[in-house]
Write a protein that holds these residues in place. Structure first.
Motif, PDB file in Angstrom:
ATOM      1  N   GLY A  69       0.822  -1.300  -0.148  1.00  0.00           N
ATOM      2  CA  GLY A  69       0.010   0.049  -0.006  1.00  0.00           C
ATOM      3  C   GLY A  69       0.809   1.370  -0.259  1.00  0.00           C
ATOM      4  N   ARG A  70       2.181   1.164  -0.191  1.00  0.00           N
ATOM      5  CA  ARG A  70       3.093   2.320  -0.182  1.00  0.00           C
ATOM      6  C   ARG A  70       3.833   2.430  -1.595  1.00  0.00           C
ATOM      7  NH1 ARG A  70       5.093   4.011   5.707  1.00  0.00           N
ATOM      8  NH2 ARG A  70       5.200   5.701   4.551  1.00  0.00           N
ATOM      9  N   THR A  71       4.075   3.437  -2.071  1.00  0.00           N
ATOM     10  CA  THR A  71       4.700   3.851  -3.287  1.00  0.00           C
ATOM     11  C   THR A  71       6.292   3.852  -2.690  1.00  0.00           C
ATOM     12  OG1 THR A  71       3.008   4.870  -4.426  1.00  0.00           O
ATOM     13  CG2 THR A  71       5.238   5.122  -5.299  1.00  0.00           C
ATOM     14  N   LEU A  72       6.991   2.801  -3.302  1.00  0.00           N
ATOM     15  CA  LEU A  72       8.470   2.570  -2.895  1.00  0.00           C
ATOM     16  C   LEU A  72       9.391   3.934  -3.553  1.00  0.00           C
ATOM     17  CD1 LEU A  72       9.370  -0.872  -3.225  1.00  0.00           C
ATOM     18  CD2 LEU A  72       8.930   0.321  -0.935  1.00  0.00           C
ATOM     19  N   VAL A  73      10.394   4.454  -2.892  1.00  0.00           N
ATOM     20  CA  VAL A  73      11.303   5.162  -3.405  1.00  0.00           C
ATOM     21  C   VAL A  73      12.650   4.783  -3.463  1.00  0.00           C
ATOM     22  CG1 VAL A  73      12.384   7.522  -3.481  1.00  0.00           C
ATOM     23  CG2 VAL A  73      10.014   7.137  -2.582  1.00  0.00           C
ATOM     24  N   VAL A  74      13.145   4.460  -4.817  1.00  0.00           N
ATOM     25  CA  VAL A  74      14.287   3.685  -4.950  1.00  0.00           C
ATOM     26  C   VAL A  74      15.239   4.640  -5.885  1.00  0.00           C
ATOM     27  CG1 VAL A  74      15.340   1.500  -5.619  1.00  0.00           C
ATOM     28  CG2 VAL A  74      13.122   1.573  -4.811  1.00  0.00           C
ATOM     29  N   ASN A  75      16.564   4.672  -5.395  1.00  0.00           N
ATOM     30  CA  ASN A  75      17.413   5.206  -6.269  1.00  0.00           C
ATOM     31  C   ASN A  75      18.729   4.903  -5.775  1.00  0.00           C
ATOM     32  OD1 ASN A  75      17.825   7.282  -3.981  1.00  0.00           O
ATOM     33  ND2 ASN A  75      16.036   8.381  -4.652  1.00  0.00           N
TER      34      ASN A  75
END
Length: 99
Positions: A69-75
């Motif tokens: 239910g959460r939008t991942l932030v990947v960098n």
């Protein structure tokens, strides 16, 4: 390559993150940071992948996807920098009094 993963649900464990990234290549380490007092996940962590190409592919495919239910932030993780002392007594290296 070291990869930053943010906005992780608190119910997630390291194996879930490992499984997610292993779809794109070899994962050597997963470290999810926890609050030192409560032990709860702080909502972010780091994944280390052996190959830069595999890591970039994982970043491109996992960033902005949904997990629990959460939008991942990947960098790509930035190098750690020294933070100034945030103690309540000012600069302890220059303790000269003004009176």
């Amino acid at each position: 390559m070291n990869i930053y993963v943010g906005n992780i649900p608190k119910s997630t464990d390291e194996q879930t993150i490992r499984d997610l990234f292993e779809e794109y290549g070899s994962v050597s380490e997963v470290k999810l940071l926890r609050d030192r007092y409560t032990g709860e996940l702080r909502g972010f962590g780091f994944v280390t992948m052996e190959s830069d190409d595999e890591a970039q592919n994982a970043i491109d495919n996992i960033n902005n996807t949904d997990l629990g239910g959460r939008t991942l932030v990947v960098n790509k993780a930035r190098p750690r920098t020294e933070r100034p002392n945030r103690g309540g007594y000012g600069n302890r290296n220059n303790n000269q009094r003004s009176w």
